[in-house]
Every structure is written in structure tokens, then in C-alpha cells.
Design a protein around this motif. Structure first.
Motif, mmCIF file in Angstrom:
data_model
loop_
_atom_site.group_PDB
_atom_site.id
_atom_site.type_symbol
_atom_site.label_atom_id
_atom_site.label_comp_id
_atom_site.label_asym_id
_atom_site.label_seq_id
_atom_site.Cartn_x
_atom_site.Cartn_y
_atom_site.Cartn_z
ATOM 1 N N ARG A 6 0.834 -1.202 0.000
ATOM 2 C CA ARG A 6 0.000 0.000 0.000
ATOM 3 C C ARG A 6 0.869 1.253 0.000
ATOM 4 N NH1 ARG A 6 -4.481 -1.651 4.639
ATOM 5 N NH2 ARG A 6 -5.363 -3.428 3.521
ATOM 6 N N ARG A 7 1.947 1.187 0.766
ATOM 7 C CA ARG A 7 2.868 2.326 0.831
ATOM 8 C C ARG A 7 3.459 2.611 -0.554
ATOM 9 N NH1 ARG A 7 6.614 4.746 4.524
ATOM 10 N NH2 ARG A 7 8.634 5.153 3.550
ATOM 11 N N GLU A 8 3.892 1.560 -1.254
ATOM 12 C CA GLU A 8 4.478 1.736 -2.580
ATOM 13 C C GLU A 8 3.469 2.314 -3.564
ATOM 14 O OE1 GLU A 8 7.760 1.248 -3.629
ATOM 15 O OE2 GLU A 8 7.947 1.289 -1.447
ATOM 16 N N LEU A 9 2.235 1.835 -3.509
ATOM 17 C CA LEU A 9 1.204 2.337 -4.413
ATOM 18 C C LEU A 9 0.885 3.801 -4.139
ATOM 19 C CD1 LEU A 9 -1.220 -0.731 -4.511
ATOM 20 C CD2 LEU A 9 0.301 0.062 -6.338
ATOM 21 N N LEU A 10 0.856 4.180 -2.867
ATOM 22 C CA LEU A 10 0.592 5.576 -2.515
ATOM 23 C C LEU A 10 1.750 6.475 -2.944
ATOM 24 C CD1 LEU A 10 -1.034 5.083 1.006
ATOM 25 C CD2 LEU A 10 -2.132 6.159 -0.972
ATOM 26 N N LEU A 11 2.977 5.997 -2.783
ATOM 27 C CA LEU A 11 4.135 6.786 -3.209
ATOM 28 C C LEU A 11 4.151 6.955 -4.727
ATOM 29 C CD1 LEU A 11 6.927 5.374 -0.859
ATOM 30 C CD2 LEU A 11 5.914 7.645 -0.768
ATOM 31 N N ASP A 12 3.867 5.885 -5.444
ATOM 32 C CA ASP A 12 3.799 5.977 -6.913
ATOM 33 C C ASP A 12 2.728 6.972 -7.338
ATOM 34 O OD1 ASP A 12 5.807 4.137 -7.350
ATOM 35 O OD2 ASP A 12 4.447 2.433 -7.581
ATOM 36 N N ALA A 13 1.579 6.903 -6.680
ATOM 37 C CA ALA A 13 0.477 7.817 -7.014
ATOM 38 C C ALA A 13 0.868 9.261 -6.697
ATOM 39 C CB ALA A 13 -0.772 7.428 -6.230
ATOM 40 N N ASP A 24 1.273 21.434 -4.183
ATOM 41 C CA ASP A 24 0.037 21.986 -3.628
ATOM 42 C C ASP A 24 -1.186 21.192 -4.077
ATOM 43 O OD1 ASP A 24 1.344 23.971 -2.238
ATOM 44 O OD2 ASP A 24 1.167 25.450 -3.851
ATOM 45 N N GLY A 25 -1.123 20.649 -5.285
ATOM 46 C CA GLY A 25 -2.242 19.856 -5.787
ATOM 47 C C GLY A 25 -2.263 18.433 -5.271
ATOM 48 N N ALA A 26 -1.182 18.040 -4.602
ATOM 49 C CA ALA A 26 -1.076 16.664 -4.101
ATOM 50 C C ALA A 26 -1.683 16.568 -2.706
ATOM 51 C CB ALA A 26 0.371 16.210 -4.098
ATOM 52 N N THR A 27 -2.983 16.762 -2.634
ATOM 53 C CA THR A 27 -3.686 16.581 -1.364
ATOM 54 C C THR A 27 -3.791 15.090 -1.066
ATOM 55 O OG1 THR A 27 -5.836 16.477 -2.445
ATOM 56 C CG2 THR A 27 -5.027 18.664 -1.803
ATOM 57 N N THR A 28 -4.055 14.766 0.185
ATOM 58 C CA THR A 28 -4.219 13.354 0.526
ATOM 59 C C THR A 28 -5.365 12.739 -0.265
ATOM 60 O OG1 THR A 28 -5.566 14.014 2.434
ATOM 61 C CG2 THR A 28 -3.223 13.569 2.831
ATOM 62 N N ARG A 29 -6.430 13.523 -0.491
ATOM 63 C CA ARG A 29 -7.568 13.012 -1.255
ATOM 64 C C ARG A 29 -7.177 12.735 -2.709
ATOM 65 N NH1 ARG A 29 -12.712 12.809 0.040
ATOM 66 N NH2 ARG A 29 -12.364 14.183 1.825
ATOM 67 N N ALA A 30 -6.425 13.663 -3.316
ATOM 68 C CA ALA A 30 -6.004 13.474 -4.702
ATOM 69 C C ALA A 30 -5.092 12.260 -4.839
ATOM 70 C CB ALA A 30 -5.295 14.725 -5.206
ATOM 71 N N ILE A 31 -4.193 12.084 -3.886
ATOM 72 C CA ILE A 31 -3.271 10.947 -3.927
ATOM 73 C C ILE A 31 -4.041 9.638 -3.776
ATOM 74 C CG2 ILE A 31 -1.373 9.804 -2.710
ATOM 75 C CD1 ILE A 31 -0.373 12.671 -1.991
ATOM 76 N N CYS A 32 -4.988 9.612 -2.847
ATOM 77 C CA CYS A 32 -5.779 8.401 -2.638
ATOM 78 C C CYS A 32 -6.619 8.067 -3.868
ATOM 79 C CB CYS A 32 -6.676 8.563 -1.410
ATOM 80 S SG CYS A 32 -5.777 8.531 0.147
ATOM 81 N N THR A 33 -7.191 9.090 -4.492
ATOM 82 C CA THR A 33 -7.972 8.862 -5.705
ATOM 83 C C THR A 33 -7.100 8.271 -6.797
ATOM 84 O OG1 THR A 33 -9.486 10.679 -5.184
ATOM 85 C CG2 THR A 33 -9.358 9.981 -7.481
ATOM 86 N N GLU A 34 -5.881 8.820 -6.962
ATOM 87 C CA GLU A 34 -4.956 8.312 -7.974
ATOM 88 C C GLU A 34 -4.560 6.864 -7.686
ATOM 89 O OE1 GLU A 34 -2.405 8.292 -11.302
ATOM 90 O OE2 GLU A 34 -3.915 9.769 -10.733
ATOM 91 N N ALA A 35 -4.398 6.552 -6.399
ATOM 92 C CA ALA A 35 -3.969 5.211 -6.004
ATOM 93 C C ALA A 35 -5.126 4.226 -5.902
ATOM 94 C CB ALA A 35 -3.240 5.268 -4.660
ATOM 95 N N GLY A 36 -6.367 4.737 -5.944
ATOM 96 C CA GLY A 36 -7.526 3.868 -5.792
ATOM 97 C C GLY A 36 -7.687 3.361 -4.377
ATOM 98 N N MET A 37 -7.344 4.206 -3.399
ATOM 99 C CA MET A 37 -7.431 3.814 -1.985
ATOM 100 C C MET A 37 -8.260 4.831 -1.208
ATOM 101 S SD MET A 37 -3.625 2.426 -1.062
ATOM 102 C CE MET A 37 -2.777 1.257 -2.113
ATOM 103 N N THR A 38 -8.642 4.460 -0.014
ATOM 104 C CA THR A 38 -9.435 5.336 0.842
ATOM 105 C C THR A 38 -8.523 6.198 1.706
ATOM 106 O OG1 THR A 38 -9.521 3.730 2.646
ATOM 107 C CG2 THR A 38 -11.251 3.596 0.955
ATOM 108 N N LEU A 39 -9.082 7.298 2.232
ATOM 109 C CA LEU A 39 -8.328 8.162 3.134
ATOM 110 C C LEU A 39 -7.914 7.420 4.399
ATOM 111 C CD1 LEU A 39 -10.332 11.499 2.816
ATOM 112 C CD2 LEU A 39 -7.943 11.136 2.174
#
Length: 206
Positions: A6-13, A24-39
Motif C-alpha cells: 500500500r505504501r508503494e502504491l501511494l508513493l507511486d500515485a 500543492d495539488g497533491a492533497t491526501t484526497r487526490a493521492i488516494c484517488t490516484e492510487a484507488g485507496m481510501t483516506l
């Protein structure tokens, strides 16, 4: 899914989001959406967004250094010694860096954005300095190993030469990201090799 995966997927995203939208655009929500994961998954893996950014800097630095180290190792395996040997190692290392940059320009764009963001953010200013310290130390070590394998010596300590290499890779990175002109990057690499060879003693002192 394992935490490390999960860590690797979030870092890649995060790298992808930062490359396209900036830090600035890399909010936690944007990163999770890109990674297909929940907050909730994000906060299970990272304690905060700054924790993720620090991990990104470390991961990106490791990958950049690995590209140069792999190229140096491959060149040294040729077994060519002397002045030609160190020339080949320097050239192959820099050209290996260019190849890695062309293969994954988003990573380099993200690293530049992260460095700029860290310098301007309270509590993160040390990340940029740490990144460059790691570059200098690793490249100084690589220059020492390269000279030893080629049987030559540098005319000054490798920690004085390492910033020249980093300045060259910085210039190559910015040139490619702005122009996508590989030929320009290769000319900078060749000029850097010529500059560094001016600091080589042809044979090691007995």
C-alpha cells in the motif's frame, strides 16, 4: 494487501500527482484517488502528508542514485583501466542518468517540485539539504571507486568534485524537462566528462 505494498502504491500515485499538479495539488484526497485507496488507508500507512513527502524525497533520491550506481557498475565490468577506463565509467554513468530521466521524466519533475516546496515550508526545509548531501556523498564515493578500479587518481578530494557532477545532472534534468531534447543533454554530459577528466592523474602513484 500488505502495508508495504500500500505504501508503494501511494508513493507511486503521489509522484504522478505532483508531477502533473505540483505539491500543492497533491492533497491526501487526490493521492488516494490516484492510487484507488481510501483516506483511512492513507492514514494507516502514513502519519501525515508531510510524512509521505519525506518518504517521497528519500525514495526519489534512492532511485536517482541507483541509476548512476548501476551505470557505473556496468561500465566498470568492462575491465578497461587507466584514463580510458575512467572516461568510459564517467560517460556511461551520465548517459545512464539521461536514459533514466527519459524513461521517467515525471519522477524528476516531482523531485524538483518537492525540493522547492520543502525549502519554503516550515519543518521541511531540511529535506532539500539532506537530498543534496546524499547526492554529494554517494557521488564522491562513486568517483573514488571508479578511480580505484581504473587505476588512476583524482587531483583533489572527491567531495570537491561531486558537486560538479550534481550541477551537471541538475542542468541535464532541467534541459530535458523543458525541451525534451536528448542531444542537448548528451552534449552537457560529454562536456562534464571532459571537465572531470582534467582532474585525473593518468596512473596511480605506487
Amino acid at each position: 494487501m500488505a502495508v508495504e505494498k500500500r505504501r508503494e502504491l501511494l508513493l507511486d500515485a503521489a509522484f504522478r500527482v505532483i508531477a502533473h499538479d505540483g505539491v500543492d495539488g497533491a492533497t491526501t484526497r487526490a493521492i488516494c484517488t490516484e492510487a484507488g485507496m481510501t483516506l483511512s488507508t492513507f492514514h494507516y500507512v502514513f502519519t501525515s502528508r508531510d510524512d509521505l513527502l519525506a518518504a517521497l524525497v528519500e525514495r526519489g533520491t534512492d532511485r536517482e542514485l541507483a541509476v548512476i550506481a548501476d551505470a557505473l557498475t556496468a561500465a566498470s565490468a568492462d575491465g578497461i583501466g587507466g584514463f580510458d577506463g575512467i572516461r568510459i565509467m564517467l560517460r556511461e554513468s551520465l548517459f545512464g542518468y539521461i536514459y533514466g530521466l527519459i524513461e521517467d521524466p515525471d519522477r524528476e519533475q516531482a523531485m524538483i517540485s518537492l525540493n522547492q516546496y520543502a525549502r519554503q515550508t516550515a519543518g521541511l526545509a531540511g529535506l532539500g539539504a539532506d537530498m543534496y548531501r546524499r547526492y554529494y556523498e554517494a557521488i564522491a564515493y562513486g568517483l573514488g571507486i571508479g578511480a580505484e578500479q581504473a587505476g588512476v587518481e583524482w587531483d583533489r578530494p572527491t567531495d570537491e568534485l561531486a558537486p560538479l557532477v550534481v550541477a551537471a545532472t541538475d542542468g541535464i534534468t532541467l534541459a530535458y524537462l523543458n525541451t525534451r531534447d536528448r542531444a542537448v543533454c548528451e552534449r552537457v554530459a560529454e562536456a562534464t566528462v571532459t571537465l572531470l577528466l582534467g582532474h585525473v592523474t593518468r596512473t596511480r602513484s605506487s
